[in-house]
Motif scaffolding. Sequence first.
Motif, mmCIF file in Angstrom:
data_model
loop_
_atom_site.group_PDB
_atom_site.id
_atom_site.type_symbol
_atom_site.label_atom_id
_atom_site.label_comp_id
_atom_site.label_asym_id
_atom_site.label_seq_id
_atom_site.Cartn_x
_atom_site.Cartn_y
_atom_site.Cartn_z
ATOM 1 N N GLU A 319 -29.718 -21.488 -31.938
ATOM 2 C CA GLU A 319 -29.641 -21.781 -30.510
ATOM 3 C C GLU A 319 -29.750 -23.282 -30.256
ATOM 4 O O GLU A 319 -29.027 -23.844 -29.432
ATOM 5 C CB GLU A 319 -30.755 -21.042 -29.759
ATOM 6 C CG GLU A 319 -30.807 -21.332 -28.269
ATOM 7 C CD GLU A 319 -29.534 -20.939 -27.542
ATOM 8 O OE1 GLU A 319 -29.254 -21.546 -26.489
ATOM 9 O OE2 GLU A 319 -28.810 -20.045 -28.016
ATOM 10 N N THR A 320 -30.654 -23.957 -30.972
ATOM 11 C CA THR A 320 -30.791 -25.403 -30.815
ATOM 12 C C THR A 320 -29.502 -26.109 -31.217
ATOM 13 O O THR A 320 -29.052 -27.034 -30.531
ATOM 14 C CB THR A 320 -31.965 -25.924 -31.659
ATOM 15 O OG1 THR A 320 -33.178 -25.293 -31.219
ATOM 16 C CG2 THR A 320 -32.117 -27.434 -31.516
ATOM 17 N N ALA A 321 -28.900 -25.673 -32.319
ATOM 18 C CA ALA A 321 -27.628 -26.268 -32.757
ATOM 19 C C ALA A 321 -26.548 -26.062 -31.707
ATOM 20 O O ALA A 321 -25.729 -26.956 -31.450
ATOM 21 C CB ALA A 321 -27.207 -25.671 -34.098
ATOM 22 N N ASN A 326 -23.249 -28.337 -27.309
ATOM 23 C CA ASN A 326 -22.848 -28.384 -25.898
ATOM 24 C C ASN A 326 -23.070 -29.766 -25.313
ATOM 25 O O ASN A 326 -22.246 -30.273 -24.549
ATOM 26 C CB ASN A 326 -23.624 -27.339 -25.101
ATOM 27 C CG ASN A 326 -23.152 -25.930 -25.366
ATOM 28 O OD1 ASN A 326 -22.067 -25.726 -25.916
ATOM 29 N ND2 ASN A 326 -23.946 -24.944 -24.997
ATOM 30 N N LEU A 327 -24.207 -30.384 -25.664
ATOM 31 C CA LEU A 327 -24.476 -31.741 -25.201
ATOM 32 C C LEU A 327 -23.418 -32.705 -25.720
ATOM 33 O O LEU A 327 -22.920 -33.568 -24.980
ATOM 34 C CB LEU A 327 -25.872 -32.185 -25.674
ATOM 35 C CG LEU A 327 -26.235 -33.662 -25.444
ATOM 36 C CD1 LEU A 327 -26.237 -33.990 -23.952
ATOM 37 C CD2 LEU A 327 -27.584 -33.989 -26.085
ATOM 38 N N GLU A 333 -16.673 -35.447 -22.896
ATOM 39 C CA GLU A 333 -15.889 -35.391 -21.663
ATOM 40 C C GLU A 333 -16.083 -36.659 -20.827
ATOM 41 O O GLU A 333 -15.225 -37.024 -20.030
ATOM 42 C CB GLU A 333 -16.288 -34.163 -20.849
ATOM 43 C CG GLU A 333 -15.848 -32.843 -21.479
ATOM 44 C CD GLU A 333 -16.377 -31.650 -20.721
ATOM 45 O OE1 GLU A 333 -17.164 -31.849 -19.764
ATOM 46 O OE2 GLU A 333 -16.000 -30.510 -21.062
ATOM 47 N N GLN A 334 -17.233 -37.331 -21.017
ATOM 48 C CA GLN A 334 -17.517 -38.563 -20.303
ATOM 49 C C GLN A 334 -17.162 -39.807 -21.119
ATOM 50 O O GLN A 334 -17.471 -40.937 -20.717
ATOM 51 C CB GLN A 334 -19.004 -38.608 -19.929
ATOM 52 C CG GLN A 334 -19.453 -37.440 -19.071
ATOM 53 C CD GLN A 334 -20.961 -37.367 -18.921
ATOM 54 O OE1 GLN A 334 -21.647 -38.384 -18.994
ATOM 55 N NE2 GLN A 334 -21.478 -36.178 -18.706
ATOM 56 N N GLY A 335 -16.540 -39.567 -22.276
ATOM 57 C CA GLY A 335 -16.119 -40.690 -23.103
ATOM 58 C C GLY A 335 -17.230 -41.314 -23.922
ATOM 59 O O GLY A 335 -17.146 -42.489 -24.305
ATOM 60 N N MET A 336 -18.282 -40.563 -24.222
ATOM 61 C CA MET A 336 -19.409 -41.111 -24.982
ATOM 62 C C MET A 336 -19.696 -40.233 -26.197
ATOM 63 O O MET A 336 -19.640 -39.015 -26.130
ATOM 64 C CB MET A 336 -20.661 -41.192 -24.107
ATOM 65 C CG MET A 336 -21.874 -41.795 -24.824
ATOM 66 S SD MET A 336 -23.357 -41.902 -23.765
ATOM 67 C CE MET A 336 -22.837 -43.165 -22.613
ATOM 68 N N ARG A 337 -19.998 -40.893 -27.321
ATOM 69 C CA ARG A 337 -20.370 -40.165 -28.526
ATOM 70 C C ARG A 337 -21.869 -39.884 -28.518
ATOM 71 O O ARG A 337 -22.654 -40.606 -27.912
ATOM 72 C CB ARG A 337 -20.005 -40.959 -29.779
ATOM 73 C CG ARG A 337 -18.525 -41.176 -29.982
ATOM 74 C CD ARG A 337 -18.218 -41.451 -31.457
ATOM 75 N NE ARG A 337 -19.130 -42.410 -32.041
ATOM 76 C CZ ARG A 337 -18.869 -43.719 -32.166
ATOM 77 N NH1 ARG A 337 -17.723 -44.205 -31.727
ATOM 78 N NH2 ARG A 337 -19.740 -44.532 -32.709
ATOM 79 N N LEU A 338 -22.259 -38.829 -29.240
ATOM 80 C CA LEU A 338 -23.665 -38.444 -29.267
ATOM 81 C C LEU A 338 -24.524 -39.547 -29.867
ATOM 82 O O LEU A 338 -25.623 -39.822 -29.349
ATOM 83 C CB LEU A 338 -23.831 -37.152 -30.072
ATOM 84 C CG LEU A 338 -25.268 -36.633 -30.241
ATOM 85 C CD1 LEU A 338 -25.904 -36.342 -28.882
ATOM 86 C CD2 LEU A 338 -25.286 -35.388 -31.122
ATOM 87 N N THR A 446 -20.109 -13.366 -16.030
ATOM 88 C CA THR A 446 -19.786 -13.833 -17.382
ATOM 89 C C THR A 446 -20.592 -15.053 -17.766
ATOM 90 O O THR A 446 -20.152 -15.873 -18.559
ATOM 91 C CB THR A 446 -18.283 -14.193 -17.493
ATOM 92 O OG1 THR A 446 -17.964 -15.197 -16.522
ATOM 93 C CG2 THR A 446 -17.423 -12.974 -17.262
ATOM 94 N N GLU A 447 -21.822 -15.191 -17.222
ATOM 95 C CA GLU A 447 -22.636 -16.349 -17.578
ATOM 96 C C GLU A 447 -23.039 -16.268 -19.043
ATOM 97 O O GLU A 447 -23.400 -15.209 -19.556
ATOM 98 C CB GLU A 447 -23.907 -16.401 -16.707
ATOM 99 C CG GLU A 447 -23.620 -16.724 -15.253
ATOM 100 C CD GLU A 447 -23.007 -18.114 -15.084
ATOM 101 O OE1 GLU A 447 -23.247 -18.964 -15.939
ATOM 102 O OE2 GLU A 447 -22.283 -18.325 -14.128
ATOM 103 N N ALA A 448 -23.018 -17.420 -19.716
ATOM 104 C CA ALA A 448 -23.307 -17.451 -21.144
ATOM 105 C C ALA A 448 -24.792 -17.569 -21.443
ATOM 106 O O ALA A 448 -25.198 -17.380 -22.562
ATOM 107 C CB ALA A 448 -22.567 -18.612 -21.806
ATOM 108 N N GLU A 449 -25.630 -17.902 -20.449
ATOM 109 C CA GLU A 449 -27.026 -18.118 -20.704
ATOM 110 C C GLU A 449 -27.855 -17.208 -19.800
ATOM 111 O O GLU A 449 -28.220 -17.579 -18.695
ATOM 112 C CB GLU A 449 -27.403 -19.581 -20.458
ATOM 113 C CG GLU A 449 -26.668 -20.516 -21.374
ATOM 114 C CD GLU A 449 -27.199 -21.935 -21.292
ATOM 115 O OE1 GLU A 449 -26.631 -22.775 -21.975
ATOM 116 O OE2 GLU A 449 -28.175 -22.175 -20.577
#
Length: 470
Positions: A319-321, A326-327, A333-338, A446-449
Amino acid sequence: MAVKVETERKAGSQVVLSVEVPEDQVQSSIDRAYQRLAPRVKVAGFRPGKAPRPMVERQIGWSTLRQEAMELLLDTAYVTALNESGVKPLDDAGTQLEVEQFERGMPFRFKATLSVRPDVSLQDYHDIRVPRPRTEVTDKEVDETLERLRAGFAELHPVERPVAKGDFLTADVHMMQGGAVLVGESQTDYQFEVDPERLRPAGLAEGLIGVSQGETRDVRISLPADYPKRTLAGSEVNFRVTVKSVKERRLPPLDDELARLLARKEGDPTSLDALRGSVREDLEDAAARSDEIHFEDSVLNALNERTQVEMPEVLVERETARQIRNLELRLAEQGMRLDRYLAYTNQTLDPLKQERRAQDLKKVRIEMALEAVAEREGLTVPEAQVEEAVNAALAEDAQLAQRTSARTLDLLRDYLRHQLLMRRTIDYLTSLASSEASDTMSRQSTEAEPSKPETAAANPSRRASRRKEA
């Protein structure tokens, strides 16, 4: 293949399988390993394939032959042991295999330690009772929203007076330390709003109030400990600001013209009274959705308190992975790498995962409790509903539709079936907790969480966001 299996339950929802494979199977695997390795061996004085086996085996070496034979036998023996024992592992990737014995003329013995789905113990959940919240929208909230809508049409006008809070400046800004300008810390013709709540670092906005156009002012600031540039974090610096222009924001009148500016399609309100009513309706819809989320959270928290389960670590890690992934996708999508995000926020990945652990543990506990409720109550999802969800997902994501194979389609179908079942189970529990019907719940199918359904609240202030320069 016939194997002997002994099963032992361990803490943390783990099972240890002690497996024994008969000697004849061991010899058979050694023979197969020999057949695979022998053609690669050249023995002096003999044509290929004609040398006596003992000589070939000496060339191969027992350790190599043993390893090859063991690999040929281990996977088949493990699968057979699972079938014999009826144990279903949660994740093959987390299974640990320990070879205890593999020798000629002797049984093959090994142990497999694997995580299994834990038993969920549920106290009676039929007595869960949670009051459904009812948030009232006030006139003040409506007025504040109208003011935000007005701000979207604000015009900037040059002024010849000292800087006041809320003004927009064009300025040259240099960060200095010890009388020297810091390399890479200067901005020319920098445009910003003098807003103490938003302008960073804290204290800079207050230090600029009262300065005039053409004037240069030094503002001494103590940078916070979490300042993005670590070499400057917590240090004293001086901001030298030269103001080039000062503009004030002027809002349009709060009248029917504002409603007409906001109208985008036929039927949108074109009078102030109608706009006010529309804003109130949007706020009430958003409040109702927020109330529904809080209500469901309270019900699920009550279910969590009635749940006892020995949680396998592999489920929490999975779940953490998923949440970290998702993060990563949201940042992309905002043009930034983790990695850049972590550097900017002065974090590393391991502490971030640890920070999420309690939340992810609770989420998995609740999901397992919901699955137990669904099984106990005999809740199911019609296949027609599953297919409708699959078709909707494929229609929404063109790339997914193009690359979907039979295997991925089955995985998608299983995933959506599970989420729909979780949704139905939540609906069942909320119907027990409150006798009031909820249209909002049925729409969130259809919520995933399931532990915290994500509902996009209406935001009427997004109707307008432009600012005009005068």
